[in-house]
Scaffold this motif. Structure first.
Motif, mmCIF file in Angstrom:
data_model
loop_
_atom_site.group_PDB
_atom_site.id
_atom_site.type_symbol
_atom_site.label_atom_id
_atom_site.label_comp_id
_atom_site.label_asym_id
_atom_site.label_seq_id
_atom_site.Cartn_x
_atom_site.Cartn_y
_atom_site.Cartn_z
ATOM 1 N N TYR A 246 0.828 -1.195 0.000
ATOM 2 C CA TYR A 246 0.000 0.000 0.000
ATOM 3 C C TYR A 246 0.869 1.254 0.000
ATOM 4 C CZ TYR A 246 -3.877 -3.075 1.240
ATOM 5 O OH TYR A 246 -4.822 -4.076 1.247
ATOM 6 N N LEU A 247 0.472 2.219 -0.812
ATOM 7 C CA LEU A 247 1.031 3.558 -0.744
ATOM 8 C C LEU A 247 0.243 4.329 0.297
ATOM 9 C CD1 LEU A 247 2.782 5.916 -1.964
ATOM 10 C CD2 LEU A 247 0.816 6.354 -3.480
ATOM 11 N N LEU A 248 0.952 4.984 1.213
ATOM 12 C CA LEU A 248 0.316 5.750 2.281
ATOM 13 C C LEU A 248 0.573 7.233 2.063
ATOM 14 C CD1 LEU A 248 1.515 3.511 5.235
ATOM 15 C CD2 LEU A 248 -0.729 3.450 4.138
ATOM 16 N N LEU A 249 -0.482 8.025 2.085
ATOM 17 C CA LEU A 249 -0.363 9.471 1.929
ATOM 18 C C LEU A 249 -1.065 10.159 3.090
ATOM 19 C CD1 LEU A 249 -1.163 9.943 -1.889
ATOM 20 C CD2 LEU A 249 1.082 9.741 -0.798
ATOM 21 N N HIS A 250 -0.375 11.106 3.701
ATOM 22 C CA HIS A 250 -1.017 11.900 4.748
ATOM 23 C C HIS A 250 -2.241 12.601 4.158
ATOM 24 C CE1 HIS A 250 -1.538 14.956 7.880
ATOM 25 N NE2 HIS A 250 -0.769 14.204 8.652
ATOM 26 N N LEU A 274 7.112 -3.769 8.602
ATOM 27 C CA LEU A 274 6.125 -3.782 7.522
ATOM 28 C C LEU A 274 5.535 -2.418 7.225
ATOM 29 C CD1 LEU A 274 4.236 -7.095 8.398
ATOM 30 C CD2 LEU A 274 6.050 -6.758 6.709
ATOM 31 N N THR A 275 6.060 -1.374 7.847
ATOM 32 C CA THR A 275 5.524 -0.027 7.643
ATOM 33 C C THR A 275 6.659 0.983 7.669
ATOM 34 O OG1 THR A 275 3.501 -0.664 8.825
ATOM 35 C CG2 THR A 275 3.860 1.684 8.461
ATOM 36 N N TYR A 276 6.579 1.962 6.767
ATOM 37 C CA TYR A 276 7.536 3.063 6.820
ATOM 38 C C TYR A 276 6.859 4.352 6.366
ATOM 39 C CZ TYR A 276 11.527 6.089 5.932
ATOM 40 O OH TYR A 276 12.399 7.148 5.947
ATOM 41 N N ILE A 277 6.918 5.371 7.210
ATOM 42 C CA ILE A 277 6.409 6.696 6.874
ATOM 43 C C ILE A 277 7.594 7.658 6.853
ATOM 44 C CG2 ILE A 277 4.839 8.568 7.463
ATOM 45 C CD1 ILE A 277 3.371 6.040 6.880
ATOM 46 N N ASP A 278 7.805 8.320 5.734
ATOM 47 C CA ASP A 278 8.901 9.271 5.614
ATOM 48 C C ASP A 278 8.440 10.646 6.105
ATOM 49 O OD1 ASP A 278 11.388 10.236 5.038
ATOM 50 O OD2 ASP A 278 11.264 9.971 2.866
ATOM 51 N N VAL A 279 9.405 11.569 6.286
ATOM 52 C CA VAL A 279 9.091 12.890 6.808
ATOM 53 C C VAL A 279 8.254 13.721 5.842
ATOM 54 C CG1 VAL A 279 11.069 13.023 8.349
ATOM 55 C CG2 VAL A 279 11.309 13.755 5.961
ATOM 56 N N ASP A 280 8.161 13.314 4.573
ATOM 57 C CA ASP A 280 7.338 14.035 3.608
ATOM 58 C C ASP A 280 5.892 13.588 3.627
ATOM 59 O OD1 ASP A 280 7.632 11.542 2.464
ATOM 60 O OD2 ASP A 280 8.639 12.253 0.656
ATOM 61 N N GLY A 281 5.537 12.673 4.550
ATOM 62 C CA GLY A 281 4.163 12.204 4.641
ATOM 63 C C GLY A 281 3.806 11.144 3.641
ATOM 64 N N VAL A 282 4.798 10.589 2.930
ATOM 65 C CA VAL A 282 4.592 9.513 1.964
ATOM 66 C C VAL A 282 5.179 8.243 2.563
ATOM 67 C CG1 VAL A 282 5.076 8.678 -0.366
ATOM 68 C CG2 VAL A 282 4.731 11.130 0.040
ATOM 69 N N GLY A 283 4.419 7.186 2.554
ATOM 70 C CA GLY A 283 4.898 5.950 3.169
ATOM 71 C C GLY A 283 4.451 4.711 2.444
ATOM 72 N N LEU A 284 4.829 3.576 2.998
ATOM 73 C CA LEU A 284 4.523 2.272 2.432
ATOM 74 C C LEU A 284 4.173 1.325 3.564
ATOM 75 C CD1 LEU A 284 7.723 2.025 0.231
ATOM 76 C CD2 LEU A 284 5.452 2.601 -0.612
ATOM 77 N N CYS A 285 3.324 0.370 3.281
ATOM 78 C CA CYS A 285 3.111 -0.691 4.235
ATOM 79 C C CYS A 285 2.732 -1.972 3.495
ATOM 80 C CB CYS A 285 2.050 -0.340 5.290
ATOM 81 S SG CYS A 285 0.350 -0.366 4.706
ATOM 82 N N ILE A 286 3.024 -3.097 4.126
ATOM 83 C CA ILE A 286 2.642 -4.407 3.605
ATOM 84 C C ILE A 286 1.682 -5.015 4.596
ATOM 85 C CG2 ILE A 286 3.469 -6.706 2.970
ATOM 86 C CD1 ILE A 286 6.207 -5.427 2.400
ATOM 87 N N ARG A 287 0.548 -5.462 4.093
ATOM 88 C CA ARG A 287 -0.465 -6.095 4.948
ATOM 89 C C ARG A 287 -1.005 -7.346 4.273
ATOM 90 N NH1 ARG A 287 1.577 -3.067 7.938
ATOM 91 N NH2 ARG A 287 0.619 -1.635 9.446
#
Length: 287
Positions: A246-250, A274-287
């Motif tokens: 999944y692409l994660l966006l704030h 399984l999750t990473y959120i960068d300081v730019d508010g863009v992240g990834l997760c595997i579920r």
């Protein structure tokens, strides 16, 4: 993966650092480091490609990158892989060490500053929201990098027409045995922060990501139930062996109000495997 770093600051002090780097962290910085503009449809394809390509070089539990012999003995292909790794690590360290919120292609910043794309220049233009700095990023298989070689890379980091507060040479080496980065910061200049241009580059960056989501028809997913309400999850449609990616966006990015938000990691405090959120508010997760 353990990443060893030799940091030289602007006062001439050396500090040995060590960082833990997960695969999600690595591929996020690899794919989004200096992500160019006007290629929005390909941004998620680019990320998906890196996610699938570099997993073969990542050995879980090992503190080094691993490539098959057919690549290791091909200097052209190995050089391209090494340089991409070096650029991703430079993006990671620009944020970890100097607090960059955003990194852009130096060429994109040149365009926004009204300069023609010609002449020698560094790789990345970084923005902390109060200062701007340039990074020359390299990656090698060699076991060491000499002081004279670092001087050459530091000189390259100073090239280019854009005024920056300081410039950094980020040289990753020994990637296939014990990855190490020399992150050396030359003395900078007292300049004015380019507020308007940096704001434009941030808007271009986020709109490029949102265009990718729209053009690929990605819809918000309700399947990531354990995630904070401040993020929106989009399932990236490609086969991933251990689950869905999944692409994660704030939410402020999705709503187009990122200029009003200072901390785009808000609502999520800890990264895990399984999750990473960068300081730019863009992240990834595997579920």
């Amino acid at each position: 993966m353990k990443l060893k770093v030799q940091h030289l600051d602007d006062k001439g002090n050396f500090t040995d650092l060590e960082f833990d780097l997960s695969y999600l962290q690595f591929t996020k910085h690899l794919a989004f480091a200096g992500m160019g503009v006007n290629r929005s449809l390909y941004n998620l394809f680019r990320f998906s490609g890196f996610m699938l390509e570099f997993v073969q070089y990542w050995r879980y539990g090992a503190d080094y990158f691993s490539v098959p012999d057919v690549i290791f003995h091909d200097p052209t292909e190995l050089g391209q892989i090494s340089n991409r790794i070096g650029k991703g690590l430079a993006d990671f360290l620009a944020k970890k060490i100097y607090g960059a919120k955003y990194t852009h292609n130096y060429e994109d910043a040149m365009v926004q500053h009204g300069h023609p794309i010609k002449g020698k220049r560094p790789d990345l233009y970084c923005d902390t929201r109060t200062k701007q700095f340039a990074v020359e990023a390299k990656g090698y298989k060699v076991s060491s990098v000499s002081a004279n070689k670092m001087l050459d890379h530091k000189s390259q980091s100073r090239q280019g027409p854009i005024p920056v507060h300081f410039s950094v040479a980020s040289v990753a080496y020994n990637l296939y045995e014990s990855p190490t980065v020399k992150f050396h910061d030359p003395v900078g200049d007292d300049i004015e922060y380019s507020e308007d241009i940096n704001r434009k580059l941030i808007a271009i960056y986020y709109r490029s990501i949102l265009d990718s989501v729209e053009q690929l028809g990605l819809q918000p997913s309700n399947q990531v139930e354990d995630f904070p309400q401040s993020f929106v999850a989009y399932r990236i449609p490609f086969l991933f062996p251990t689950g869905s990616l999944y692409l994660l966006l704030h939410k402020s990015i999705v709503e187009g109000i990122w200029e009003e938000i200072n901390d785009l990691r808000s609502g999520y405090d800890a990264d895990d495997f399984l999750t990473y959120i960068d300081v730019d508010g863009v992240g990834l997760c595997i579920r």
